[in-house]
Motif scaffolding. Structure first.
Motif, PDB file in Angstrom:
ATOM      1  N   SER A   1     -67.553  91.664  74.598  1.00 29.35           N
ATOM      2  CA  SER A   1     -67.577  90.725  75.720  1.00 29.35           C
ATOM      3  C   SER A   1     -66.171  90.360  76.193  1.00 29.35           C
ATOM      4  CB  SER A   1     -68.341  89.453  75.325  1.00 29.35           C
ATOM      5  OG  SER A   1     -67.755  88.861  74.187  1.00 29.35           O
ATOM      6  N   GLN A   2     -65.168  91.118  75.737  1.00 23.47           N
ATOM      7  CA  GLN A   2     -63.787  90.803  76.122  1.00 23.47           C
ATOM      8  C   GLN A   2     -63.564  90.957  77.623  1.00 23.47           C
ATOM      9  OE1 GLN A   2     -61.490  93.489  73.810  1.00 23.47           O
ATOM     10  NE2 GLN A   2     -61.532  92.191  71.999  1.00 23.47           N
ATOM     11  N   PRO A   3     -62.824  90.025  78.204  1.00 22.46           N
ATOM     12  CA  PRO A   3     -62.410  90.233  79.595  1.00 22.46           C
ATOM     13  C   PRO A   3     -61.233  91.204  79.665  1.00 22.46           C
ATOM     14  CG  PRO A   3     -61.616  88.122  78.817  1.00 22.46           C
ATOM     15  CD  PRO A   3     -62.416  88.722  77.691  1.00 22.46           C
ATOM     16  N   MET A   4     -60.895  91.556  80.876  1.00 22.29           N
ATOM     17  CA  MET A   4     -59.895  92.595  81.138  1.00 22.29           C
ATOM     18  C   MET A   4     -58.532  92.291  80.508  1.00 22.29           C
ATOM     19  SD  MET A   4     -59.757  95.435  82.769  1.00 22.29           S
ATOM     20  CE  MET A   4     -58.611  96.548  83.554  1.00 22.29           C
ATOM     21  N   THR A   5     -58.083  91.036  80.605  1.00 19.84           N
ATOM     22  CA  THR A   5     -56.744  90.719  80.102  1.00 19.84           C
ATOM     23  C   THR A   5     -56.659  90.946  78.592  1.00 19.84           C
ATOM     24  OG1 THR A   5     -57.495  88.437  80.016  1.00 19.84           O
ATOM     25  CG2 THR A   5     -56.074  89.032  81.843  1.00 19.84           C
ATOM     26  N   VAL A   6     -57.712  90.569  77.883  1.00 20.18           N
ATOM     27  CA  VAL A   6     -57.718  90.717  76.433  1.00 20.18           C
ATOM     28  C   VAL A   6     -57.753  92.202  76.064  1.00 20.18           C
ATOM     29  CG1 VAL A   6     -58.960  90.150  74.320  1.00 20.18           C
ATOM     30  CG2 VAL A   6     -58.855  88.501  76.167  1.00 20.18           C
ATOM     31  N   ALA A   7     -58.573  92.969  76.783  1.00 19.36           N
ATOM     32  CA  ALA A   7     -58.666  94.402  76.510  1.00 19.36           C
ATOM     33  C   ALA A   7     -57.331  95.088  76.798  1.00 19.36           C
ATOM     34  CB  ALA A   7     -59.776  95.029  77.354  1.00 19.36           C
ATOM     35  N   LEU A   8     -56.692  94.691  77.894  1.00 18.62           N
ATOM     36  CA  LEU A   8     -55.390  95.282  78.220  1.00 18.62           C
ATOM     37  C   LEU A   8     -54.381  95.003  77.108  1.00 18.62           C
ATOM     38  CD1 LEU A   8     -53.323  96.594  80.181  1.00 18.62           C
ATOM     39  CD2 LEU A   8     -52.971  94.318  81.140  1.00 18.62           C
ATOM     40  N   ASN A   9     -54.384  93.775  76.638  1.00 18.58           N
ATOM     41  CA  ASN A   9     -53.462  93.430  75.557  1.00 18.58           C
ATOM     42  C   ASN A   9     -53.765  94.258  74.300  1.00 18.58           C
ATOM     43  OD1 ASN A   9     -51.289  91.736  74.534  1.00 18.58           O
ATOM     44  ND2 ASN A   9     -52.854  90.854  73.217  1.00 18.58           N
ATOM     45  N   ASN A  10     -55.042  94.439  73.999  1.00 20.48           N
ATOM     46  CA  ASN A  10     -55.395  95.267  72.840  1.00 20.48           C
ATOM     47  C   ASN A  10     -54.940  96.707  73.026  1.00 20.48           C
ATOM     48  OD1 ASN A  10     -56.519  93.127  71.600  1.00 20.48           O
ATOM     49  ND2 ASN A  10     -58.637  93.645  72.063  1.00 20.48           N
ATOM     50  N   LEU A  11     -55.111  97.207  74.234  1.00 14.98           N
ATOM     51  CA  LEU A  11     -54.685  98.579  74.526  1.00 14.98           C
ATOM     52  C   LEU A  11     -53.195  98.737  74.257  1.00 14.98           C
ATOM     53  CD1 LEU A  11     -55.105 101.406  75.998  1.00 14.98           C
ATOM     54  CD2 LEU A  11     -54.494 100.217  78.088  1.00 14.98           C
ATOM     55  N   VAL A  12     -52.407  97.774  74.740  1.00 15.38           N
ATOM     56  CA  VAL A  12     -50.959  97.897  74.657  1.00 15.38           C
ATOM     57  C   VAL A  12     -50.454  97.635  73.234  1.00 15.38           C
ATOM     58  CG1 VAL A  12     -48.788  96.947  75.526  1.00 15.38           C
ATOM     59  CG2 VAL A  12     -50.682  97.327  77.078  1.00 15.38           C
ATOM     60  N   GLN A  13     -51.079  96.678  72.549  1.00 16.33           N
ATOM     61  CA  GLN A  13     -50.585  96.311  71.212  1.00 16.33           C
ATOM     62  C   GLN A  13     -51.127  97.221  70.118  1.00 16.33           C
ATOM     63  OE1 GLN A  13     -48.376  93.962  71.218  1.00 16.33           O
ATOM     64  NE2 GLN A  13     -48.764  92.854  73.111  1.00 16.33           N
ATOM     65  N   SER A  14     -52.097  98.075  70.462  1.00 16.87           N
ATOM     66  CA  SER A  14     -52.712  98.885  69.403  1.00 16.87           C
ATOM     67  C   SER A  14     -51.644  99.705  68.695  1.00 16.87           C
ATOM     68  CB  SER A  14     -53.794  99.786  70.007  1.00 16.87           C
ATOM     69  OG  SER A  14     -53.432 101.132  69.858  1.00 16.87           O
ATOM     70  N   SER A  15     -51.718  99.680  67.369  1.00 14.40           N
ATOM     71  CA  SER A  15     -50.595 100.217  66.604  1.00 14.40           C
ATOM     72  C   SER A  15     -50.788 101.666  66.198  1.00 14.40           C
ATOM     73  CB  SER A  15     -50.385  99.348  65.357  1.00 14.40           C
ATOM     74  OG  SER A  15     -51.631  99.152  64.717  1.00 14.40           O
ATOM     75  N   HIS A  16     -52.014 102.178  66.306  1.00 19.73           N
ATOM     76  CA  HIS A  16     -52.159 103.559  65.831  1.00 19.73           C
ATOM     77  C   HIS A  16     -51.962 104.574  66.958  1.00 19.73           C
ATOM     78  CE1 HIS A  16     -56.470 102.032  66.138  1.00 19.73           C
ATOM     79  NE2 HIS A  16     -56.228 102.691  67.246  1.00 19.73           N
ATOM     80  N   GLY A  17     -51.491 105.739  66.541  1.00 14.83           N
ATOM     81  CA  GLY A  17     -51.300 106.826  67.487  1.00 14.83           C
ATOM     82  C   GLY A  17     -50.026 106.686  68.301  1.00 14.83           C
ATOM     83  N   VAL A  18     -49.841 107.607  69.216  1.00 18.68           N
ATOM     84  CA  VAL A  18     -48.668 107.599  70.084  1.00 18.68           C
ATOM     85  C   VAL A  18     -48.838 106.496  71.125  1.00 18.68           C
ATOM     86  CG1 VAL A  18     -47.258 109.023  71.624  1.00 18.68           C
ATOM     87  CG2 VAL A  18     -48.622 110.099  69.823  1.00 18.68           C
ATOM     88  N   LYS A  19     -47.745 105.802  71.457  1.00 18.80           N
ATOM     89  CA  LYS A  19     -47.820 104.794  72.514  1.00 18.80           C
ATOM     90  C   LYS A  19     -47.811 105.509  73.859  1.00 18.80           C
ATOM     91  CE  LYS A  19     -46.025 100.563  70.489  1.00 18.80           C
ATOM     92  NZ  LYS A  19     -47.358 100.206  70.027  1.00 18.80           N
ATOM     93  N   GLU A  20     -48.933 105.409  74.557  1.00 24.00           N
ATOM     94  CA  GLU A  20     -49.027 106.088  75.855  1.00 24.00           C
ATOM     95  C   GLU A  20     -48.628 105.108  76.951  1.00 24.00           C
ATOM     96  OE1 GLU A  20     -52.314 109.367  75.737  1.00 24.00           O
ATOM     97  OE2 GLU A  20     -53.208 107.463  75.178  1.00 24.00           O
TER      98      GLU A  20
END
Lengths: 301, 309
Positions: B253-272
């Motif tokens: 149920s996350q809104p867009m801002t929270v999802a965007l932050n998760n996308l950017v802060q996610s620590s695994h994999g290459v930072k795209e």
């Protein structure tokens, strides 16, 4: 002034209902505000004097949470960061906003277009602003890497990774987002100044500089007041931008009271201390907002 | 302020000769004027730079960014980052892209904005045209609620949403935004209706029109501008909210801002980075679009919300 007073007090149920209708319409709002604003404030206030940890609990511990709070280094850091951030943020926004407003007030071509450019960051989420500046200021790919790529090999700009300077990157991004808004406030103030007075002073031989210093800027006092109140309360509530830009780091270098409250309440299971920090935030904001609202609402009468 | 160039309007060189003043400042192209435009241009670059960085880097392959080309235009134009950010990027545990969260935000924003605006209009109507003892105090209390740090309500609100069975749901977020949006919407309509002639309301009342009839027939038809201001303000605020979204939503149920932050802060994999920039623009587009289409009303809302408490 009430219309219900002018209505004939016949006392039938329908009449009474009709007279009470306006208040009935308003009552859900009153109930909501009473519970969700003031009731919740009272609840958090109460929690700040309890031994709440993961969940609210009601064992009274007096001032212990506040005493502990002021002994925690992270809170100390958060408060002094807020002082640095708030001071720079408010003063740079005001200075830049005033400068831009004065520049734009010189009968500029395409003023509306330029104003739109200066003000658009205000429409963005702090998270978006944070993401944009986070990578732009990142030494690995952003400004530092780009300038080095242009041939200036020794160029360094790694504030965002530097404990000592990271707080200033928050200032940079926050100023970028809000200074256009401050400009709009000052511009509205400038437009309200009597131009006859300026012309008279001009004819008397006042220089442009002294014209602004002696006549224009003193008249902007209300705009300064509003800008200060708005910016100060935004600074105290700053949360999103820090989370997106630095996450409070490196280490705790950019923690602010808002991020402190969140992590102590929801990740560190120190709800009592978290509540105590929220109470202090509220007190600080109330000290700024209440006198302001008081004077604004009194004037209107 | 010493950097401010002498405006031609207030130029001291002209002040000795008031007669020719109008003519000279219309015709003069002076160094001061050039510096003025230069400064305005420089500041425009400062404000546009992050937007430029976001747009250009969302349209180039990752390798161009990591090779130090953040400020350059793409050598190879691609929309792959956009597609990835929209439908396949890793957010939290799932590789769903931002689409479901964009939809969450829309589902959250529309009812919250509509309801808070309607309630605000009715409140403003009562507070100005059916006023009563203590109305100003009540309004002051309402207004103070707009400015409190929301950290103060997070803990009890989390409990309350749990009790109401709305914890971690989009309806829960709608409720929260509605509750804390009413203050500002009431402020707008109250200040607007205060300038509306009360005589018209009184005359209609003498003619036998009731409370709602007066509202629909007399106030509502002229409420267009303030409704636009209020809707834009609420839309921007609720869409851009992060604190409530982060506190009261679950993974789905996350809104867009929270999802965007998760996308950017996610620590695994290459930072795209290119995907991050594309996602950031997606989160910004709705409010940016509103700002460009109806900027005048947006600014009015900002000013009314701050200058006139």
């Amino acid at each position: 002034m009430s219309f219900s007073e002018t209505a004939n007090p016949r006392g039938s149920v329908a009449d009474r209902l009709r007279d009470a209708l306006p208040k009935l319409v308003l009552s859900p709002t009153v109930a909501i505000v009473a519970v969700f604003v003031y009731g919740f404030i009272a609840f958090t206030f109460y929690l700040s004097f309890t031994d709440s940890r993961i969940l609210p609990s009601f064992g009274w511990v007096g001032w212990t949470n506040f005493e502990n709070l002021f002994r925690i280094r992270a809170w100390d850091t958060a408060v002094s960061n807020l002082a640095v951030f708030g001071l720079l943020y408010i003063s740079i926004c005001c200075a830049l906003g005033l400068l831009l407003a004065i520049l734009l007030d010189q009968k500029i071509r395409a003023e509306g277009f330029i104003r739109t450019i200066y003000l658009y960051p205000m429409a963005l989420s702090f998270i978006v602003t944070g993401v944009a500046w986070k990578w732009f200021l990142d030494p690995g790919i952003g400004l530092e890497a780009v300038v080095q790529g242009w041939g200036w090999e020794s160029f360094r700009f790694n504030w965002i990774k530097d404990r000592e300077f990271a707080i200033y990157t928050i200032v940079i991004a926050a100023v970028w987002q809000t200074s256009g808004f401050v400009m709009a406030m000052f511009l509205a103030g400038l437009r309200g100044i009597d131009s006859e007075m300026l012309k008279a002073a001009q004819i008397d031989g006042a220089s442009t500089f002294s014209l602004y210093r002696r006549i224009v800027i003193p008249q902007l006092r209300p705009a300064f007041m509003s800008a200060f109140v708005v910016l100060a309360h935004m600074a105290i509530k700053s949360y999103d931008l820090v989370i997106a830009l630095t996450g409070g780091g490196p280490g705790t270098a950019t923690e602010l009271p808002a991020t402190f409250m969140y992590s102590y309440t929801f990740s560190r299971n120190q709800m009592g201390i978290g509540a105590a920090s929220a109470v202090i935030m509220l007190m600080t904001i109330a000290a700024i907002i209440v006198p302001y609202l008081w004077s604004e609402l009194r004037e209107k009468k | 302020m010493s950097t401010a160039p002498n405006s031609t309007t207030f130029d001291p060189a002209q002040s000795g000769n008031a007669d020719s003043q109008k003519r000279t400042w219309l015709h003069a192209v002076k160094p001061a004027r050039i510096i003025l435009y230069l400064l305005l241009g420089l500041f425009s670059i400062y404000y546009l730079l992050p937007l430029y960085v976001m747009v250009t880097n969302s349209l180039k392959p990752l390798s161009e960014i990591t090779a130090g080309g953040m400020m350059a235009l793409p050598q190879e134009w691609t929309i792959a980052p956009w597609l990835s950010a929209w439908s396949s990027a890793q957010i939290g545990v799932d590789a769903t892209g931002l689409r479901p969260y964009f939809i969450n935000s829309i589902v959250m924003v529309v009812p919250a904005v509509a309801l808070s605006t309607i309630i605000g209009a009715l409140n403003g109507y009562v507070l100005t045209k059916w006023t009563f003892r203590g109305a100003t105090v009540l309004f002051g209390l309402l207004l103070f609620g707009c400015f409190i740090p929301f950290q103060m309500v997070l803990i009890p609100m989390a409990r309350m949403l749990g009790l109401m069975g709305l914890a971690g749901t989009v309806p829960g977020l709608i409720f929260v935004h509605l509750v804390y949006g009413i203050g500002f919407s009431t402020l707008y309509f109250r200040n607007y209706y205060a300038a509306f002639p009360t005589e018209l309301v009184r005359a209609a009342q003498i003619d036998g029109a009731g409370f709602f009839r007066i509202f629909y027939r007399i106030l509502l038809p002229s409420s267009g501008p303030i409704a636009v201001v209020c809707i834009i303000w609420q839309f921007t605020n609720i869409w851009n909210d992060f604190l409530f979204g982060a506190s009261f939503s679950d993974f789905d149920s996350q809104p867009m801002t929270v999802a965007l932050n998760n996308l950017v802060q996610s620590s695994h994999g290459v930072k795209e980075y290119n995907v991050h920039f594309a996602g950031a623009i997606m989160a910004a587009l709705p409010t940016l679009f509103v700002y460009i289409v109806a900027g005048r009303y947006f600014v009015r809302g900002l000013m009314a919300g701050s200058v006139k408490g």
